[in-house]
Design a protein around this motif. Sequence first.
Motif, PDB file in Angstrom:
ATOM      1  N   TRP A 239       0.952  -0.926  -0.088  1.00  0.00           N
ATOM      2  CA  TRP A 239       0.004   0.207  -0.014  1.00  0.00           C
ATOM      3  C   TRP A 239       0.827   1.178   0.022  1.00  0.00           C
ATOM      4  O   TRP A 239       0.709   2.187  -0.706  1.00  0.00           O
ATOM      5  N   ILE A 240       1.808   1.197   0.842  1.00  0.00           N
ATOM      6  CA  ILE A 240       2.784   2.467   0.921  1.00  0.00           C
ATOM      7  C   ILE A 240       3.580   2.628  -0.517  1.00  0.00           C
ATOM      8  O   ILE A 240       3.966   3.828  -0.895  1.00  0.00           O
ATOM      9  N   MET A 243       1.147   4.246  -2.578  1.00  0.00           N
ATOM     10  CA  MET A 243       1.011   5.765  -2.449  1.00  0.00           C
ATOM     11  C   MET A 243       2.501   6.539  -2.381  1.00  0.00           C
ATOM     12  O   MET A 243       2.362   7.813  -2.481  1.00  0.00           O
ATOM     13  N   LYS A 244       3.446   5.705  -2.585  1.00  0.00           N
ATOM     14  CA  LYS A 244       5.006   6.351  -2.817  1.00  0.00           C
ATOM     15  C   LYS A 244       5.334   7.098  -1.590  1.00  0.00           C
ATOM     16  O   LYS A 244       5.859   8.441  -1.640  1.00  0.00           O
ATOM     17  N   VAL A 245       4.877   6.491  -0.348  1.00  0.00           N
ATOM     18  CA  VAL A 245       5.236   7.154   0.831  1.00  0.00           C
ATOM     19  C   VAL A 245       6.029   6.238   2.054  1.00  0.00           C
ATOM     20  O   VAL A 245       5.536   6.100   2.954  1.00  0.00           O
ATOM     21  N   SER A 250       9.290  11.053   2.198  1.00  0.00           N
ATOM     22  CA  SER A 250       8.108  11.282   1.177  1.00  0.00           C
ATOM     23  C   SER A 250       6.724  11.655   2.174  1.00  0.00           C
ATOM     24  O   SER A 250       6.007  12.450   1.648  1.00  0.00           O
ATOM     25  N   ILE A 254       4.670  15.233   1.729  1.00  0.00           N
ATOM     26  CA  ILE A 254       3.009  15.476   1.372  1.00  0.00           C
ATOM     27  C   ILE A 254       2.957  16.463   2.772  1.00  0.00           C
ATOM     28  O   ILE A 254       1.964  17.275   2.170  1.00  0.00           O
ATOM     29  N   PHE A 263      -4.147  12.599   2.997  1.00  0.00           N
ATOM     30  CA  PHE A 263      -3.377  11.255   3.290  1.00  0.00           C
ATOM     31  C   PHE A 263      -3.851  10.855   4.466  1.00  0.00           C
ATOM     32  O   PHE A 263      -4.147   9.363   4.672  1.00  0.00           O
ATOM     33  N   MET A 266      -7.172   8.844   3.839  1.00  0.00           N
ATOM     34  CA  MET A 266      -6.863   7.612   3.312  1.00  0.00           C
ATOM     35  C   MET A 266      -6.127   6.615   3.936  1.00  0.00           C
ATOM     36  O   MET A 266      -6.804   5.374   3.930  1.00  0.00           O
ATOM     37  N   ASN A 267      -5.339   6.933   5.094  1.00  0.00           N
ATOM     38  CA  ASN A 267      -4.785   6.071   6.088  1.00  0.00           C
ATOM     39  C   ASN A 267      -5.952   5.215   6.782  1.00  0.00           C
ATOM     40  O   ASN A 267      -6.209   4.294   7.273  1.00  0.00           O
TER      41      ASN A 267
END
Length: 554
Positions: A239-240, A243-245, A250, A254, A263, A266-267
């Motif tokens: 998942w991360i 999300m590219k985090v 990263s 954000i 964000f 979404m979490n």
Amino acid sequence: MNNIINITINGETKQYSYGISGIELSKYYKNLFTNDILAMKINGRVSTLDTKILKNSSVEFIDYMNRDGNRIYVNGLKFLLIIAIKEVLGNIADVNFENSIDKGIFCRIVNHPIINDKTYNLIINKMNEIVELDLPFKNISVKVKDLIEFYKSTNQTEKLKNLEILTDNYASLTKCKSHYGYFYGKLPLSTGYLKKFDITFLENNTLVLRFPVVRGDGNIPEYQHHEKVINVFEQYSKWINIMKVSNVGSLNEIVYKGNIANFIRMNEIVQNNDLMNICESISNNINNIKLVLIAGPSSSGKTTTANKFCLYLKSKGLNPHILSTDDYFYNRVDTPKDENGEYDFETINAIDLELFNTQLTDLIAGNEVDIPRFNFVKGEKEFGVRKLKLEKNDILIIEGLHTLNEKLTASISKDNKIKIYISPFTPLSIDNYNHISTSDIRLLRRIVRDNRTRGRNVEETLMSWDKVRRGEEIYVFPYQDEADYIFNTAFIYEIGVLKVYVEPLLYAINSDSKYYGEARRLIRFLKIFLPIPADSVPQDSILREFIGKSCFYE
């Protein structure tokens, strides 16, 4: 200048030469340790053994059986593994240290095809070879701007973003042979200290790096495979990456781009969906399931999770009731005591198991039960305050330290209960070499909650933390594989929120405090996180259990 200084060790003060190093001083005390002395605390602050002592001081030597020493040892093992992987697989290959796992670290070899058993043996042999050579770990002070340029040229962007946040002009790199590493925390003086380690290789280039633990016998504990926990790691890792985090840099991006509110939402959606999926399976089996048992280590969010379960199950047409195992404590005078003669409320034997199981059996049989409420002021159970009788579609939710232990609910068939283990398994890392400890997240949560709800200062929380960890290792972690479901209560964003609350509390610890060094360690850890305001954190979030304004309590 006086060439003699007074140094106090183990309560005894002796005179030594001004500027004596920790290495020289430790020679007088090495016979007191079964394991190699790794480092020392000078007036409560952790220092490497090459540090020279320049004033009257109190000194404590530490090995890997000490929590600070264990962190040093693990940092050394990380670098040892990095070097071995690069020398066996080629310099482009690397390793990501992703998650704390019971008595080890879950890692992933990257930038290389799938590895076979022969290659794994070459990696272990290379590590042993480097230990035998006793190569020095050299600390190199580098200008941050030069280090940024170095990481730009080597495309190590996850490290680059973190350095850009720092306000320091210099950073410390560690060099061994021709390899460089950037670690948050100290390392041993050389590879020769790293004699005890093991690696359990899993599938798809993943492995568990294992080492001696703080409350062990000095040896490496036998490996226990936690398949369900690792599946959670993999699920959130995917998942991360979507999300590219996956790292702090990263996350900070954000924040400063102003996208943190979405964000956070979404979490919360991801976590709520996981919780709803568990509830769905319970509601589909309501003719059999009568107990939902929730367990996890301290500050996992058990109370909020139990309350959210109630709401979700109600939305499925069920009628849940929460029972607390704390209400079934033996009266204070009958509570067992620990080895120090103090009441031991952590042990399962502090609970009146006979009464608890009798009442569970009666409830499931459809009988009315007089549920006790424990009066913590008087130290006694009180009756006549709550009567309970289960009707059709009624279900019991029980959260507590021992709920995964079959002994707690021995009278109830396994077919009639669901066991859920919860913990904040964060997939976020500082960078690929520096993972975030699950226990550090829980400690930050506990510091904030203890101060807010119990008026405790940080020193009081830190004073009790070791005992809390000991209880978890005895009564919680050994039973996690008993769980039917693993529920991850971590949020990618949460440390930025906790930072706002916890930093002022940590700065309040004076330099003469026994816990000053630990406070400074946590402050350094928090330094790379940009602060995140709590405005967008929903009132039903598990994080609200710690920072306040939860819809379940206030």
